[in-house]
Scaffold this motif. Structure first.
Motif, PDB file in Angstrom:
ATOM      1  N   LEU A 133     -18.181  81.773   0.777  1.00  0.00           N
ATOM      2  CA  LEU A 133     -17.744  82.914   1.784  1.00  0.00           C
ATOM      3  C   LEU A 133     -16.889  83.908   1.022  1.00  0.00           C
ATOM      4  O   LEU A 133     -16.882  85.128   1.204  1.00  0.00           O
ATOM      5  N   LEU A 134     -16.124  83.648  -0.077  1.00  0.00           N
ATOM      6  CA  LEU A 134     -15.556  84.443  -1.108  1.00  0.00           C
ATOM      7  C   LEU A 134     -16.366  85.561  -1.748  1.00  0.00           C
ATOM      8  O   LEU A 134     -15.826  86.597  -1.880  1.00  0.00           O
ATOM      9  N   ASP A 135     -17.562  85.400  -2.105  1.00  0.00           N
ATOM     10  CA  ASP A 135     -18.456  86.186  -2.589  1.00  0.00           C
ATOM     11  C   ASP A 135     -18.765  87.095  -1.669  1.00  0.00           C
ATOM     12  O   ASP A 135     -18.783  88.350  -1.980  1.00  0.00           O
ATOM     13  N   ASP A 136     -19.126  86.915  -0.598  1.00  0.00           N
ATOM     14  CA  ASP A 136     -19.324  87.983   0.610  1.00  0.00           C
ATOM     15  C   ASP A 136     -18.147  88.592   0.907  1.00  0.00           C
ATOM     16  O   ASP A 136     -18.473  89.920   1.158  1.00  0.00           O
ATOM     17  N   ILE A 137     -16.995  88.128   1.073  1.00  0.00           N
ATOM     18  CA  ILE A 137     -15.844  88.780   1.374  1.00  0.00           C
ATOM     19  C   ILE A 137     -15.690  89.781   0.304  1.00  0.00           C
ATOM     20  O   ILE A 137     -15.350  91.096   0.611  1.00  0.00           O
ATOM     21  N   LEU A 138     -15.637  89.361  -0.869  1.00  0.00           N
ATOM     22  CA  LEU A 138     -15.338  90.485  -1.995  1.00  0.00           C
ATOM     23  C   LEU A 138     -16.353  91.639  -2.038  1.00  0.00           C
ATOM     24  O   LEU A 138     -15.920  92.580  -2.415  1.00  0.00           O
ATOM     25  N   ALA A 139     -17.593  91.297  -1.645  1.00  0.00           N
ATOM     26  CA  ALA A 139     -18.778  92.237  -1.694  1.00  0.00           C
ATOM     27  C   ALA A 139     -18.662  93.421  -0.693  1.00  0.00           C
ATOM     28  O   ALA A 139     -18.537  94.552  -0.874  1.00  0.00           O
ATOM     29  N   VAL A 140     -17.951  92.841   0.360  1.00  0.00           N
ATOM     30  CA  VAL A 140     -17.826  93.605   1.420  1.00  0.00           C
ATOM     31  C   VAL A 140     -16.705  94.624   1.456  1.00  0.00           C
ATOM     32  O   VAL A 140     -16.399  95.802   1.372  1.00  0.00           O
ATOM     33  N   LEU A 141     -15.556  94.120   0.797  1.00  0.00           N
ATOM     34  CA  LEU A 141     -14.342  94.713   0.305  1.00  0.00           C
ATOM     35  C   LEU A 141     -14.466  95.726  -0.791  1.00  0.00           C
ATOM     36  O   LEU A 141     -13.837  96.694  -0.866  1.00  0.00           O
ATOM     37  N   SER A 142     -15.373  95.320  -1.645  1.00  0.00           N
ATOM     38  CA  SER A 142     -15.689  96.125  -2.621  1.00  0.00           C
ATOM     39  C   SER A 142     -16.733  97.443  -2.368  1.00  0.00           C
ATOM     40  O   SER A 142     -17.034  98.220  -2.970  1.00  0.00           O
ATOM     41  N   GLU A 199     -15.462  97.612  10.696  1.00  0.00           N
ATOM     42  CA  GLU A 199     -15.182  96.266  11.170  1.00  0.00           C
ATOM     43  C   GLU A 199     -15.523  95.156  10.189  1.00  0.00           C
ATOM     44  O   GLU A 199     -15.024  94.019  10.153  1.00  0.00           O
ATOM     45  N   ALA A 200     -16.493  95.495   9.251  1.00  0.00           N
ATOM     46  CA  ALA A 200     -16.658  94.225   8.349  1.00  0.00           C
ATOM     47  C   ALA A 200     -15.551  94.097   7.335  1.00  0.00           C
ATOM     48  O   ALA A 200     -15.268  93.057   6.984  1.00  0.00           O
ATOM     49  N   ARG A 201     -15.153  95.216   6.957  1.00  0.00           N
ATOM     50  CA  ARG A 201     -14.088  95.149   6.062  1.00  0.00           C
ATOM     51  C   ARG A 201     -12.803  94.561   6.597  1.00  0.00           C
ATOM     52  O   ARG A 201     -12.041  93.598   6.147  1.00  0.00           O
ATOM     53  N   THR A 202     -12.477  94.887   7.945  1.00  0.00           N
ATOM     54  CA  THR A 202     -11.605  94.295   8.800  1.00  0.00           C
ATOM     55  C   THR A 202     -11.475  92.829   9.001  1.00  0.00           C
ATOM     56  O   THR A 202     -10.626  92.056   8.690  1.00  0.00           O
ATOM     57  N   ILE A 203     -12.843  92.386   9.194  1.00  0.00           N
ATOM     58  CA  ILE A 203     -13.029  90.924   9.380  1.00  0.00           C
ATOM     59  C   ILE A 203     -12.896  90.361   7.744  1.00  0.00           C
ATOM     60  O   ILE A 203     -12.346  89.082   7.724  1.00  0.00           O
ATOM     61  N   ALA A 204     -13.583  90.793   6.889  1.00  0.00           N
ATOM     62  CA  ALA A 204     -13.260  90.353   5.569  1.00  0.00           C
ATOM     63  C   ALA A 204     -11.878  90.308   4.948  1.00  0.00           C
ATOM     64  O   ALA A 204     -11.687  89.209   4.691  1.00  0.00           O
ATOM     65  N   THR A 205     -11.099  91.114   5.324  1.00  0.00           N
ATOM     66  CA  THR A 205      -9.753  91.192   4.960  1.00  0.00           C
ATOM     67  C   THR A 205      -8.801  90.027   5.652  1.00  0.00           C
ATOM     68  O   THR A 205      -8.148  89.178   4.897  1.00  0.00           O
ATOM     69  N   LYS A 206      -9.315  89.906   6.902  1.00  0.00           N
ATOM     70  CA  LYS A 206      -8.485  88.651   7.710  1.00  0.00           C
ATOM     71  C   LYS A 206      -9.027  87.408   7.088  1.00  0.00           C
ATOM     72  O   LYS A 206      -8.426  86.367   6.900  1.00  0.00           O
TER      73      LYS A 206
END
Length: 256
Positions: A236-245, A5-12
């Motif tokens: 926010l980008l830092d957390d998005i990239l962390a989740v996606l990585s 779910e976190a990856r889905t939200i991060a991608t969006k």
């Protein structure tokens, strides 16, 4: 929230992000870094949001990254410039290559009872935007009153705003879910194609998910997309990239 779910939200959220640097001491070197960061291994952000003086530089840097829009700010952050000066800022920014104009409405005038000041400013700047889209910043944390926030949203939409945005990120209280709820209801009730941009203080994928769920609830699950929803944020980008990585979250609270 599980990992999927976190990856889905991060991608969006990545596709909706106006990656921002509106620090007073921002340098050309930081704009280079910002434009590079906007082109992530997981896809581009929706836009970069920068001071007008850097628009031409960003246009040169992003000439081969066409999906990334260039947003800039006018009447920022005070909301107290004259219409003539804001129009000059707007025309120069569009000529330099801005795709999005984020206008601070005269929110102090509105709070003092002058609704016409908002209508006049938004109408005039919209006309000066040409092909650029107009986002109006309501500065909801300073308006505070629910009815006043709703009135600011309604007036902006009626005067031609393409988006309504919560905050400059320059005051003590920026984006809140309460303000988002009021603004999204204004958009829904207007029956117009108007977007929403929460900005300031949104630094985690978990927080982003709360705004996305709210928008889904009020506007319907097929409404959120870059033409109708943006996040204004720097951290926010830092957390998005962390989740996606697949790394640990790195979110930290920041002004914008």
């Amino acid at each position: 929230m599980d990992n999927q779910e976190a990856r889905t939200i991060a991608t969006k959220a990545l596709s909706l992000l106006d990656l921002t640097n509106l620090k007073d001491d921002c340098t050309p070197e930081q704009i280079v870094t910002l434009c590079q960061r906007a082109q992530t291994p997981f896809g581009p952000t929706a836009a970069v949001c920068i001071w007008p003086r850097f628009v031409m530089q960003a246009r040169d840097l992003l000439v081969h990254a066409s999906p990334i829009r260039i947003a800039t700010v006018v009447n920022f952050p005070s909301g107290e410039m004259t219409i003539e000066d804001v129009l000059a800022e707007t025309r120069d920014a569009v000529a330099d290559g801005a795709d999005d104009i984020d206008l601070v409405i005269p929110y102090r005038a509105l709070a003092a009872g002058d609704e016409q000041a908002v209508t006049d400013m938004v109408t005039a700047v919209k006309a000066a935007c040409g092909p650029a889209i107009l986002k109006t910043i309501l500065e909801t944390g300073e308006l505070k009153d629910k009815a006043l926030i709703r009135r600011a949203a309604d007036l902006s939409i009626a005067a031609g705003a393409d988006f309504i945005k919560t905050s400059t990120g320059k005051v003590s209280l920026n984006a809140t879910l309460e303000a988002a709820d009021i603004m999204l209801q204004s958009i829904r009730d207007s029956r117009k194609k108007v977007g929403f941009k929460p900005a300031g203080g949104i630094s985690s994928v978990a927080d982003a998910g709360l705004y996305l769920r709210l928008a889904d609830t009020i506007m319907g699950e097929d409404w959120v997309m870059p033409p109708t929803f943006r996040f204004g944020a720097s951290g926010l980008l830092d957390d998005i990239l962390a989740v996606l990585s697949g790394e640990d979250p790195v979110a930290t609270a920041s002004g914008y």
